[in-house]
Motif scaffolding. Structure first.
Motif, PDB file in Angstrom:
ATOM      1  N   PHE A  89      43.979  34.552  44.940  1.00  0.00           N
ATOM      2  CA  PHE A  89      43.215  34.551  46.286  1.00  0.00           C
ATOM      3  C   PHE A  89      42.588  35.911  46.520  1.00  0.00           C
ATOM      4  O   PHE A  89      41.445  36.100  46.945  1.00  0.00           O
ATOM      5  CB  PHE A  89      44.010  33.900  47.206  1.00  0.00           C
ATOM      6  CG  PHE A  89      44.074  32.201  47.031  1.00  0.00           C
ATOM      7  CD1 PHE A  89      42.862  31.483  46.865  1.00  0.00           C
ATOM      8  CD2 PHE A  89      45.276  31.577  47.346  1.00  0.00           C
ATOM      9  CE1 PHE A  89      42.942  30.260  46.752  1.00  0.00           C
ATOM     10  CE2 PHE A  89      45.231  30.170  47.221  1.00  0.00           C
ATOM     11  CZ  PHE A  89      44.209  29.619  46.970  1.00  0.00           C
ATOM     12  N   GLY A  90      43.520  36.793  46.470  1.00  0.00           N
ATOM     13  CA  GLY A  90      43.288  38.168  46.970  1.00  0.00           C
ATOM     14  C   GLY A  90      42.169  38.858  46.372  1.00  0.00           C
ATOM     15  O   GLY A  90      41.262  39.337  47.003  1.00  0.00           O
ATOM     16  N   ALA A  93      38.835  37.408  46.972  1.00  0.00           N
ATOM     17  CA  ALA A  93      38.174  37.546  48.372  1.00  0.00           C
ATOM     18  C   ALA A  93      37.913  38.990  48.191  1.00  0.00           C
ATOM     19  O   ALA A  93      36.901  39.344  49.014  1.00  0.00           O
ATOM     20  CB  ALA A  93      39.397  37.322  49.239  1.00  0.00           C
ATOM     21  N   ILE A 108      36.753  38.829  59.211  1.00  0.00           N
ATOM     22  CA  ILE A 108      37.526  38.261  58.370  1.00  0.00           C
ATOM     23  C   ILE A 108      38.529  39.053  57.523  1.00  0.00           C
ATOM     24  O   ILE A 108      39.555  38.667  57.080  1.00  0.00           O
ATOM     25  CB  ILE A 108      36.317  37.666  57.087  1.00  0.00           C
ATOM     26  CG1 ILE A 108      35.580  36.619  57.693  1.00  0.00           C
ATOM     27  CG2 ILE A 108      37.117  37.244  55.601  1.00  0.00           C
ATOM     28  CD1 ILE A 108      34.448  35.876  56.808  1.00  0.00           C
ATOM     29  N   LEU A 111      41.313  39.207  59.684  1.00  0.00           N
ATOM     30  CA  LEU A 111      42.240  37.801  59.291  1.00  0.00           C
ATOM     31  C   LEU A 111      43.023  37.986  57.909  1.00  0.00           C
ATOM     32  O   LEU A 111      44.065  37.736  57.874  1.00  0.00           O
ATOM     33  CB  LEU A 111      41.220  36.670  59.194  1.00  0.00           C
ATOM     34  CG  LEU A 111      41.825  35.439  58.533  1.00  0.00           C
ATOM     35  CD1 LEU A 111      42.688  34.797  59.522  1.00  0.00           C
ATOM     36  CD2 LEU A 111      40.629  34.337  58.203  1.00  0.00           C
ATOM     37  N   LEU A 112      42.435  38.577  56.849  1.00  0.00           N
ATOM     38  CA  LEU A 112      42.731  38.513  55.470  1.00  0.00           C
ATOM     39  C   LEU A 112      44.267  39.592  55.668  1.00  0.00           C
ATOM     40  O   LEU A 112      45.236  39.123  54.876  1.00  0.00           O
ATOM     41  CB  LEU A 112      42.065  39.072  54.579  1.00  0.00           C
ATOM     42  CG  LEU A 112      40.822  38.103  54.416  1.00  0.00           C
ATOM     43  CD1 LEU A 112      40.040  38.534  53.134  1.00  0.00           C
ATOM     44  CD2 LEU A 112      41.123  36.622  54.091  1.00  0.00           C
ATOM     45  N   ILE A 113      44.177  40.702  56.622  1.00  0.00           N
ATOM     46  CA  ILE A 113      45.382  41.433  56.415  1.00  0.00           C
ATOM     47  C   ILE A 113      46.396  41.495  57.581  1.00  0.00           C
ATOM     48  O   ILE A 113      47.293  42.109  57.584  1.00  0.00           O
ATOM     49  CB  ILE A 113      44.961  43.053  56.351  1.00  0.00           C
ATOM     50  CG1 ILE A 113      44.147  43.338  57.410  1.00  0.00           C
ATOM     51  CG2 ILE A 113      44.383  43.300  55.083  1.00  0.00           C
ATOM     52  CD1 ILE A 113      43.748  44.780  57.344  1.00  0.00           C
ATOM     53  N   SER A 114      46.003  40.215  58.333  1.00  0.00           N
ATOM     54  CA  SER A 114      46.918  40.147  59.362  1.00  0.00           C
ATOM     55  C   SER A 114      48.398  39.695  59.202  1.00  0.00           C
ATOM     56  O   SER A 114      49.304  39.937  59.984  1.00  0.00           O
ATOM     57  CB  SER A 114      46.116  38.853  60.484  1.00  0.00           C
ATOM     58  OG  SER A 114      45.882  37.851  59.672  1.00  0.00           O
ATOM     59  N   PRO A 115      48.557  39.107  58.219  1.00  0.00           N
ATOM     60  CA  PRO A 115      50.030  38.522  57.682  1.00  0.00           C
ATOM     61  C   PRO A 115      50.672  39.796  57.744  1.00  0.00           C
ATOM     62  O   PRO A 115      52.024  39.773  57.850  1.00  0.00           O
ATOM     63  CB  PRO A 115      49.926  37.872  56.475  1.00  0.00           C
ATOM     64  CG  PRO A 115      48.409  37.245  56.348  1.00  0.00           C
ATOM     65  CD  PRO A 115      47.657  38.423  57.092  1.00  0.00           C
ATOM     66  N   VAL A 149      51.086  34.032  51.728  1.00  0.00           N
ATOM     67  CA  VAL A 149      50.601  34.540  52.705  1.00  0.00           C
ATOM     68  C   VAL A 149      51.030  35.829  52.962  1.00  0.00           C
ATOM     69  O   VAL A 149      50.221  36.966  53.260  1.00  0.00           O
ATOM     70  CB  VAL A 149      51.037  33.587  54.027  1.00  0.00           C
ATOM     71  CG1 VAL A 149      50.493  34.142  55.419  1.00  0.00           C
ATOM     72  CG2 VAL A 149      50.444  32.120  53.869  1.00  0.00           C
ATOM     73  N   VAL A 152      49.417  38.475  49.887  1.00  0.00           N
ATOM     74  CA  VAL A 152      48.048  38.569  49.889  1.00  0.00           C
ATOM     75  C   VAL A 152      47.375  39.783  50.694  1.00  0.00           C
ATOM     76  O   VAL A 152      46.600  40.319  49.726  1.00  0.00           O
ATOM     77  CB  VAL A 152      47.331  37.183  50.560  1.00  0.00           C
ATOM     78  CG1 VAL A 152      46.419  37.507  51.564  1.00  0.00           C
ATOM     79  CG2 VAL A 152      46.500  36.481  49.473  1.00  0.00           C
ATOM     80  N   VAL A 156      44.407  42.322  48.727  1.00  0.00           N
ATOM     81  CA  VAL A 156      43.109  42.350  49.409  1.00  0.00           C
ATOM     82  C   VAL A 156      43.029  43.888  49.321  1.00  0.00           C
ATOM     83  O   VAL A 156      42.024  44.534  49.178  1.00  0.00           O
ATOM     84  CB  VAL A 156      42.989  41.684  50.725  1.00  0.00           C
ATOM     85  CG1 VAL A 156      41.716  42.226  51.272  1.00  0.00           C
ATOM     86  CG2 VAL A 156      43.117  40.141  50.229  1.00  0.00           C
TER      87      VAL A 156
END
Lengths: 274, 416
Positions: A89-90, A93, A108, A111-115, A149, A152, A156
């Motif tokens: 996934f990473g 993206a 976006i 969002l992708l690095i928020s975890p 999650v 990821v 990314v």
């Protein structure tokens, strides 16, 4: 910054105070890692020095069938699967983010690095309620998804960094020579971003292999992972078995470190080459 | 692909056609890019954003009563708050109370009403036991079962717990409450606990950050100024703990700091102390373990900034007659400020959310906000409080992260 030959005594004194304190700070960093290793070979059942004698009984304990092996097995199921998902996934993206400009890109990426940013306990409680609703509580699937999650963002970020210097005209060149987009991806793009993928994947793997908080909330004793076993061991009954498992984990982190160093040097070498 | 498109419309002028094609190719590329990002974005929205969002919603969610006793709640909404509610409302309440026995509704309502006053769960149970199958006058029957039902305050408290949204949890996590007339006031001094929890979280996170800076700055400076061969070797001593499991390091600190651990042993052997010091399961242990875990996150950004600072500035300052310390403070240190800011905020953000380390090496008085979020979720099932405390922690973290993001981006801008 070696000391110049004309340094005054005061400067010399400061120089050695500075060096000495840096040495102490390095000792502070590394000592805990090394202090725990000899204790794993203790023949006694207390984690204190001096050791009463040498034995491998604690390694026998963790490697014989029981909670340690069970939890190691669980971690070895969950971590690779989560890493694989995070890498797939990473990478997709990160390639997408670098392929073209589109509206909302910054949002976006956030969002992708928020975890990585959200405190773990909040992730844990949120997923606990969500997984309870959809029936994924106390399941391997739930644990794998949760660790995906958490892993990821690393993939990314690292693949994104590798792609910063990537010339997408190479894809056009591949296409103009008659290769299908998938073939272009596997023969032109992938070999160049593999170091980023691997180092991101290692981060993701290490995260899953060391993650306690989320697993405590969403896993039952059946899916108990190695970190949870360590956690309850430290809390309830701290024995040299923990030191033995810790030694194995230190070996693992040394391996991770060597791989990362190798990847870093390789990319530096490639950058230095014209 | 492109030759086909040209062949299909030979009558169009070539430049316009090209422009169109370019536009189409651009759009196609954009869609492809979005298509590549979409799977992960959707996955994160479903498994990460929405769960956290709905968890945070619980901090204002107040639908317990409405879901179990909809007619009672509707009746109480009409009530003006003086005397007793109408007979119809009380009849509805009696019927819904009887039905609430099935499906866990009673427990839900009892738990929610107990937040208003601890007597309600017991009152509901007593009432349910004495509840007749039918009654001519429910008001009278209920008052006969328990006189509390004849008091206006009972019904006003239930009325207060009825609306579908509430700010009570958010207020409670700031040690505030609504007074009798709805005004916001501080709770009694002996009940104020969260203020000290937040204060403690800030003190621990801030203290850890400062110690990390004090230890990380000289070490990063040394690593940045040594010849690469030596500094690469020493860097391993920073990176090995960084890659080592957090639990391993926490266990190591317990072993080192326990009353017969190496630290106490060597202090006694050197004659500095006679009896072992209590160094673990208190604040000292928390500081040792947290600083150890977070120090690499301070060193690495500092190192990367210091690596880019040319040593000639400092030399120039000294050659112009500055004292070496003045040269360091006035010429070198200001150039490291972006690294200091990045490392400090990064460490502070990470320290704010700590849960495992204080739980293992701290005492009861060293637990941070995260501990209370976990406690309310697992132990007391008070999800409103868990969500409210979590919301405040998250808001604080995101705010700081925004600052961090700004700083790091600006740094990159300057470099480019």
């Amino acid at each position: 910054m070696a000391l110049p030959p004309y340094a005054s005594p005061v400067e010399k004194l400061w120089f050695w105070i500075f060096r000495g304190s840096c040495g102490l700070i390095l000792l502070f960093l590394i000592a805990p890692v090394f202090v725990i290793i000899p204790l794993s070979f203790s023949s006694g059942s207390f984690l204190t020095y001096p050791l009463p004698g040498f034995s491998l009984r604690w390694y026998e304990e963790i490697f014989s069938a029981g909670p340690w092996m069970e939890s190691l097995k669980n971690s070895l199921i969950v971590a690779p699967l989560a890493t694989l998902l995070a890498m797939t996934f990473g990478t997709l993206a990160a390639v997408g983010l670098n392929r073209a400009d589109f509206p909302g890109k910054g949002l976006i990426l956030a969002l992708l690095i928020s975890p990585m940013v959200v405190p773990l306990v909040i992730v844990a409680v949120g997923m606990y309620f969500f997984f309870a609703q959809v029936g994924l509580l106390n399941s391997y699937t739930g644990l794998v998804l949760a660790h995906t999650v958490l892993g990821v963002p690393f993939v990314v970020i690292t693949v994104n960094a590798t792609l910063q210097g990537f010339d997408f005209n190479q894809m056009r060149a591949g296409a103009s020579l008659g290769a299908s987009p998938i073939r272009v991806f596997f023969t032109v793009v992938l070999p160049q971003i593999v170091p980023g993928m691997v180092s991101g994947g290692l981060f993701a793997f290490a995260t899953s292999f060391d993650e306690v908080v989320v697993a405590l909330f969403i896993a039952s004793p059946t899916e108990r992972t190695l970190p949870i076993q360590m956690f309850s061991g430290i809390r309830e009954n701290i024995s040299p078995a923990i030191a033995a498992m810790a030694t194995i984990l230190i070996l693992l982190s040394t391996l991770l470190l060597i791989t990362m160093e190798f990847l870093r040097r390789r990319s530096e070498r490639l950058k230095a080459a014209p | 692909m492109s030759t086909n498109a040209v062949a299909a419309r030979p009558e169009a002028p070539p430049e316009a056609n090209l422009k169109k094609q370019l536009k189409r190719a651009d759009r196609l590329r954009k869609f492809k890019a979005i298509g590549l990002v979409a799977p992960l974005a959707l996955f994160l929205i479903v498994v990460f954003v929405l769960p956290i969002g709905s968890m945070l919603w619980r901090s204002v969610d107040n639908t317990e009563l409405e879901s179990v006793m909809p007619r009672t709640v509707a009746g109480l909404q009409q009530w003006d708050g003086s005397g007793l509610p109408e007979e119809a409302t009380l009849a509805a309440f009696a019927a819904e109370l009887r039905d609430s026995r099935r499906g866990g509704g009673l427990g839900k309502v009892g738990r929610r009403l107990n937040y208003e006053d601890n007597q309600y769960r017991g009152l509901l149970m007593r009432t349910l036991r004495g509840l007749p199958a039918s009654s001519e006058n429910w008001t009278q029957t209920l008052v006969e079962i328990d006189p509390a039902w004849g008091e206006t305050t009972t019904w006003r408290e239930i009325q207060r717990a009825s609306p579908p949204v509430t700010d009570r949890y958010v207020l409670a996590s700031l040690d505030l409450e609504r007074g009798a007339n709805g005004e916001i006031q501080r709770i009694d001094a002996q009940d104020r606990i969260y203020q000290s929890v937040f204060q403690r979280t800030m003190v621990i996170a801030g203290g850890v950050t400062l110690i990390c800076l004090a230890l990380g700055f000289p070490l990063a400076y040394l690593l940045a100024t040594l010849p690469p061969k030596t500094s690469n070797m020493l860097m391993i001593l920073v990176l090995l703990p960084f890659w080592t499991s957090l639990l391993v390091r926490t266990a190591a600190w317990i072993i080192l700091l326990q009353s017969n651990g190496l630290v106490n042993q060597s202090l006694i052997a050197s004659g500095i102390i006679d009896t072992p010091l209590q160094l673990v399961f208190n604040r000292i242990g928390v500081f040792f373990a947290m600083v150890h875990i977070l120090l690499p996150f301070m060193i690495l950004p500092l190192y990367s900034v210091m690596k880019g600072i040319s040593p000639s500035y400092q030399r120039a300052a000294v050659s112009l007659g500055a004292h070496p310390f003045a040269a360091f403070w006035q010429v070198y240190a200001p150039q490291t400020i972006s690294g200091v800011a990045a490392g400090t905020i990064l460490v502070f953000i990470m320290a704010l959310g700590y849960y495992i380390t204080p739980a293992l090496v701290g005492g009861p008085a060293d637990q941070m906000v995260s501990y209370y979020v976990a406690y309310y979720t697992n132990t007391t099932n008070n999800w409103g409080m868990a969500a409210a405390l979590g919301s405040i922690l998250l808001a604080l973290t995101l705010l700081l992260y925004l600052v961090y993001h700004r700083l790091v981006n600006r740094k990159q801008l300057i470099r480019s």
